[in-house]
Enzyme design. Structure first.
Site, PDB file in Angstrom:
ATOM      1  N   PRO A   2       0.694  -1.166   0.067  1.00  0.00           N
ATOM      2  CG  PRO A   2      -0.277  -1.336   2.086  1.00  0.00           C
ATOM      3  CD  PRO A   2       0.593  -1.929   1.328  1.00  0.00           C
ATOM      4  CD  GLU A   3       3.996   2.251  -3.765  1.00  0.00           C
ATOM      5  OE1 GLU A   3       4.302   3.378  -4.367  1.00  0.00           O
ATOM      6  OE2 GLU A   3       4.491   1.104  -4.385  1.00  0.00           O
ATOM      7  CE  LYS A  61       5.343   4.766   0.791  1.00  0.00           C
ATOM      8  NZ  LYS A  61       6.242   3.824   0.497  1.00  0.00           N
ATOM      9  NE  ARG A 322      11.955  -1.872  -0.955  1.00  0.00           N
ATOM     10  CZ  ARG A 322      12.570  -1.517   0.236  1.00  0.00           C
ATOM     11  NH1 ARG A 322      13.838  -1.153   0.121  1.00  0.00           N
ATOM     12  NH2 ARG A 322      12.445  -1.698   1.617  1.00  0.00           N
TER      13      ARG A 322
END
Length: 334
Positions: A2-3, A61, A322
């Site tokens: 979730p951003e 966030k 990442r």
DNA sequence: CTGACCCTGAGG
DNA sequence: CCTCAGGGTCAG
């Protein structure tokens, strides 16, 4: 996962249906979700029980519930510490602000779900349940006076809930989306304004990016510089602005840096308009429904697929621990 | 600024 | 069975 857009979807859902309600219960099924709560469950309970939710606010966030003294069932007023001078009365008709906010961060896999009285499933054994049970990973629940419940569901436990005292935002501007004033939780004081915040100063953020030698993608992910961007929207924003992830901040022109921020904001606005991005049931709104932006992604998760702009195969590589996705042709290093 | 860590479940 | 995914935090 979730951003900003996904968290904003959740914020709106909570704001619509929980503001004005008093918190009557706290159930902790997994104490690890309270990792960031000093004083643990007992302290959280003391802050929450009897408090009325007066606003639901988001910066980047990070989400928080503003709490006012509510009215308990027997008519007495719940008590709460009030830091001197910090809060006068931002609260509604029935109570002053408690001076504390309930912070929520969803981490990778966190969900905040609203369940109404009727839809509450008969209590299964703790968090155990069949794979189809959407509340299988329920970790913490807040009961509200009307019988509904706010559930923190979090498979990987990177998210959490914790109380944090309100402090004035240094710039005196509204603390975030949904904020009635410039007070923000101490725990969010290090978080920069996000790209959808009307009070953000984009040219200034662009200048600060250009003052740093770090790769531009790392800068986009730096929540102290500009908040709300995670791996997905960083890749999408860079693709939209045709900038390569490893471009040093110092190599960006003011024009390009500013354009990158505007493009990233535009991507997030489009995602928000369709309910956010989700690949599976892991990210959902307060009703458990998914957003539709995944089908609009150009680069993220598209390794080997044609770039929607030039047809070249999207590449993927490891970047800062990442994965990074980009078009090797139309995203040029600067 | 990089890397370990916190976690679990999916996938190789 | 091992690795990978990843937001945030913190040690190095």
């Amino acid at each position: 996962m979730p951003e900003l857009p996904e968290v904003e979807v959740v914020r709106r859902g909570l704001a619509e249906r929980s503001v004005g309600r008093t918190i009557t219960g706290l159930e902790v099924l997994d104490a690890r979700s309270l990792r960031r709560q000093s004083g643990g469950e007992g302290r959280l309970r003391a802050v929450l029980l009897g408090a009325r939710i007066s606003a639901v606010v988001r910066r980047g966030k990070f989400l928080w519930l503003r709490l006012a003294d509510g009215t308990t069932a027997d008519g007495t007023t719940a008590d709460g510490p009030t830091p001197d001078g910090a809060v006068s009365d931002g609260g509604g008709p029935d109570g002053a602000e408690t001076g504390e906010a309930l912070m929520a961060h969803l981490g990778m896999s966190g969900q905040l779900r609203l369940t109404t009285g009727e839809s509450l499933t008969p209590a299964r054994g703790a968090s155990e349940g069949p794979a189809s049970d959407p509340l299988r990973h329920r970790r913490v629940s807040l009961s509200l006076e009307d019988g509904s419940r706010i559930d923190l569901v979090d498979q990987r436990l990177f998210g959490g809930l914790w109380a944090s005292p309100l402090v004035p935002a240094p710039d005196g501007l509204p603390a975030g989306e949904g904020s009635p004033d410039a007070l923000l939780p101490e725990a969010a004081a290090h978080v920069a304004r996000d790209l959808l915040d009307p009070a953000i100063d984009l040219p200034e953020v662009a200048r600060r990016m250009r003052a740093r030698r770090a790769p531009v993608k790392a800068l986009l992910l730096d929540q102290a510089l500009v908040s709300g961007i995670g791996n997905i929207y960083a890749d999408e924003g860079l693709w939209a602005a045709r900038v390569r992830d490893d471009t040093p901040g110092t190599a960006l022109s003011q024009r390009t840096a500013h354009a990158l921020l505007r493009e990233t904001a535009a991507v997030m606005r489009r995602a928000l308009a369709v309910g956010g991005t989700s690949f599976d049931a892991l990210y959902v709104n307060v009703d458990g429904r998914s957003g539709y932006f995944a089908r609009s992604l150009a680069a993220y998760g598209k390794e080997g697929e044609p770039c929607p702009r030039c047809g070249t195969a999207i590449r993927r590589r490891a970047f800062a621990g990442r994965s990074s996705h980009f078009c090797p042709r139309c995203q040029r290093a600067r």
